[in-house]
Design an enzyme around this catalytic site. Structure first.
Site, mmCIF file in Angstrom:
data_model
loop_
_atom_site.group_PDB
_atom_site.id
_atom_site.type_symbol
_atom_site.label_atom_id
_atom_site.label_comp_id
_atom_site.label_asym_id
_atom_site.label_seq_id
_atom_site.Cartn_x
_atom_site.Cartn_y
_atom_site.Cartn_z
ATOM 1 N N GLU A 25 40.012 29.135 41.709
ATOM 2 C CA GLU A 25 40.898 29.304 42.869
ATOM 3 C C GLU A 25 42.281 29.641 42.298
ATOM 4 O O GLU A 25 42.745 30.776 42.371
ATOM 5 C CB GLU A 25 40.964 28.027 43.714
ATOM 6 C CG GLU A 25 41.956 28.093 44.881
ATOM 7 C CD GLU A 25 42.438 26.707 45.342
ATOM 8 O OE1 GLU A 25 42.542 25.776 44.523
ATOM 9 O OE2 GLU A 25 42.757 26.574 46.547
ATOM 10 N N HIS A 61 32.898 20.295 50.544
ATOM 11 C CA HIS A 61 34.229 20.476 49.968
ATOM 12 C C HIS A 61 35.278 20.288 51.056
ATOM 13 O O HIS A 61 35.632 21.237 51.775
ATOM 14 C CB HIS A 61 34.337 21.869 49.321
ATOM 15 C CG HIS A 61 35.676 22.143 48.686
ATOM 16 N ND1 HIS A 61 35.947 23.317 48.016
ATOM 17 C CD2 HIS A 61 36.809 21.413 48.614
ATOM 18 C CE1 HIS A 61 37.192 23.297 47.568
ATOM 19 N NE2 HIS A 61 37.742 22.154 47.930
ATOM 20 N N ASP A 108 37.812 22.684 53.162
ATOM 21 C CA ASP A 108 38.865 22.310 52.209
ATOM 22 C C ASP A 108 39.808 21.257 52.802
ATOM 23 O O ASP A 108 39.655 20.075 52.524
ATOM 24 C CB ASP A 108 39.643 23.547 51.734
ATOM 25 C CG ASP A 108 40.227 23.367 50.330
ATOM 26 O OD1 ASP A 108 39.867 22.398 49.648
ATOM 27 O OD2 ASP A 108 41.037 24.228 49.913
ATOM 28 N N ASP A 109 40.789 21.686 53.573
ATOM 29 C CA ASP A 109 41.775 20.774 54.175
ATOM 30 C C ASP A 109 41.826 21.095 55.662
ATOM 31 O O ASP A 109 42.749 21.770 56.133
ATOM 32 C CB ASP A 109 43.135 20.984 53.499
ATOM 33 C CG ASP A 109 43.076 20.621 52.024
ATOM 34 O OD1 ASP A 109 43.103 19.424 51.718
ATOM 35 O OD2 ASP A 109 42.978 21.538 51.182
ATOM 36 N N HIS A 159 38.940 17.632 51.691
ATOM 37 C CA HIS A 159 39.836 16.599 51.155
ATOM 38 C C HIS A 159 40.319 15.692 52.280
ATOM 39 O O HIS A 159 40.790 16.201 53.305
ATOM 40 C CB HIS A 159 41.070 17.233 50.497
ATOM 41 C CG HIS A 159 40.749 18.182 49.379
ATOM 42 N ND1 HIS A 159 40.920 17.853 48.059
ATOM 43 C CD2 HIS A 159 40.280 19.457 49.389
ATOM 44 C CE1 HIS A 159 40.576 18.888 47.301
ATOM 45 N NE2 HIS A 159 40.179 19.875 48.078
#
Ligand code: ADE
Ligand code: ZN
Length: 337
Positions: free
Chosen positions: A204, A22, A282-283, A24
């Protein structure tokens, strides 16, 4: 020389064979590079340079992504961003990643999906040639899109049949969009029938009902976040029984305001309830998260043993959309860790 007390353990976590499932591509911009591109293009900064990454929450963060991705207008910039992801992946000791890209954020590429995927693929392919880990691409819808736009993306992905693309994804802000999974059910059904895997952001900016919809309406092979499933014990039991993996991102949840502190975070409770959980960034650049740092953060907070870490790494590999060969090699390395 000064060394921190954690350094040897961070090294050990780096050496743990694992996957990231996961992350991005939109979250991989270096702030200094963004500032330079903005200056060159004469585009105003969304806020002063020293507060550039001080996000107020998910809505503000997603808005920032539109600005940042709008600056990545050339093939070279996209390819370099992808290559840089693979470099950090290798530095974190991961052997594979599924990477999400959401075309809605990338204004310069609108109407040119094949060219956009080709540019990203060029970066990942050249990284792999240089011995960096392989990456699969999950092309994402945004929660605020229409069912027609979803159908169009799925049509385009099926027509393209690009070997880099492993999954259909959906992300964005469910708190702002409302209950949207019914709208996307047909697109996800067709993607699944065409052999794409399905990964769904839920739990989320939505509560447990969003996670249930992801399973029942979107046929999710994996849930991105999913942490708010903890609010519904029957759903926790269902996730555990069906072994539907959650791709959890602790620092993201803290920085974007889902939980106030790591002690409040449900990852350990979900794990203890038998849910298949993995640890992710995530980021990574925009939210200041590294994969080894996320493992260390949780391990410190919840007192995980080496055996626990090994199980989490195994779950990350099992949950990934890597091919059987990549998975088998990673699992074999893990058995020797
Ligand atoms: N896009 C990038 N990061 C995201 C997140 N944490 N939630 C929803 N959509 C996203
Ligand atoms: Zn995400």
């Amino acid at each position: 020389m000064h060394t921190t007390a954690h350094a040897p353990r961070t090294e050990r976590i780096r050496s743990l064979p694992k996957a990231e499932v996961h992350a991005h591509l939109e979250g991989c911009f270096q702030p200094a590079v963004l500032a330079q591109w903005a200056t060159e293009a004469g585009v105003p900064m969304p806020r002063p340079r020293e507060h550039l990454l001080a996000f107020e929450g998910l809505a503000d963060f997603l808005h920032f992504l539109d600005w940042a991705c709008g600056l990545a207008s050339t093939r070279e910039r996209l390819a370099e961003l992808s290559y840089g992801f693979s470099q950090r992946l290798a530095e974190s000791g991961a052997g594979y990643a599924d990477v999400i890209v959401n075309p809605t954020h990338w204004k310069a590429w609108h109407g040119r999906l094949p060219e956009m995927i080709d540019a990203i693929d060029a970066g990942f392919a050249s990284a792999e040639q240089d011995g960096l880990p392989p990456v699969g691409l999950c092309v994402s819808l945004l929660r605020t899109q229409s069912s027609d736009a979803a159908a169009e993306l799925v049509d385009a992905l099926i027509a393209l049949g690009h070997p880099r693309v492993v999954a259909l994804s959906i992300d964005g802000n469910e708190a702002a969009a409302g209950r949207t999974s019914p709208r996307f059910a047909e697109a996800f059904r067709r993607a699944g029938a065409a052999g794409l895997r399905r990964t769904v952001h839920a739990g989320e900016s939505s509560g447990p009902e969003g996670v249930r919809d992801a399973i029942e309406l979107l046929g999710a092979d994996r849930i991105d976040h999913g942490v708010r499933a903890i609010e519904d014990p029957a759903l926790v039991a269902l996730l555990a029984e069906r072994r539907i993996p959650l791709g959890i991102c602790p620092t993201s949840n803290l920085k974007l305001g889902v939980y106030a502190s790591i002690d409040d975070h449900p990852i350990d409770r979900l794990r203890r309830a038998g849910v298949v959980v993995s640890i992710n960034t995530d980021d990574p650049v925009l939210l200041g998260a590294s994969l080894e740092g996320e493992y260390a953060l949780c391990s410190d907070a919840f007192g995980w043993s080496d055996e626990d870490l090994r199980t989490l790494a195994r779950h990350s590999i099992d949950a990934s959309f890597a091919n059987a060969d990549v998975k088998a090699k990673l699992l074999e390395r893990l058995s020797r860790w």
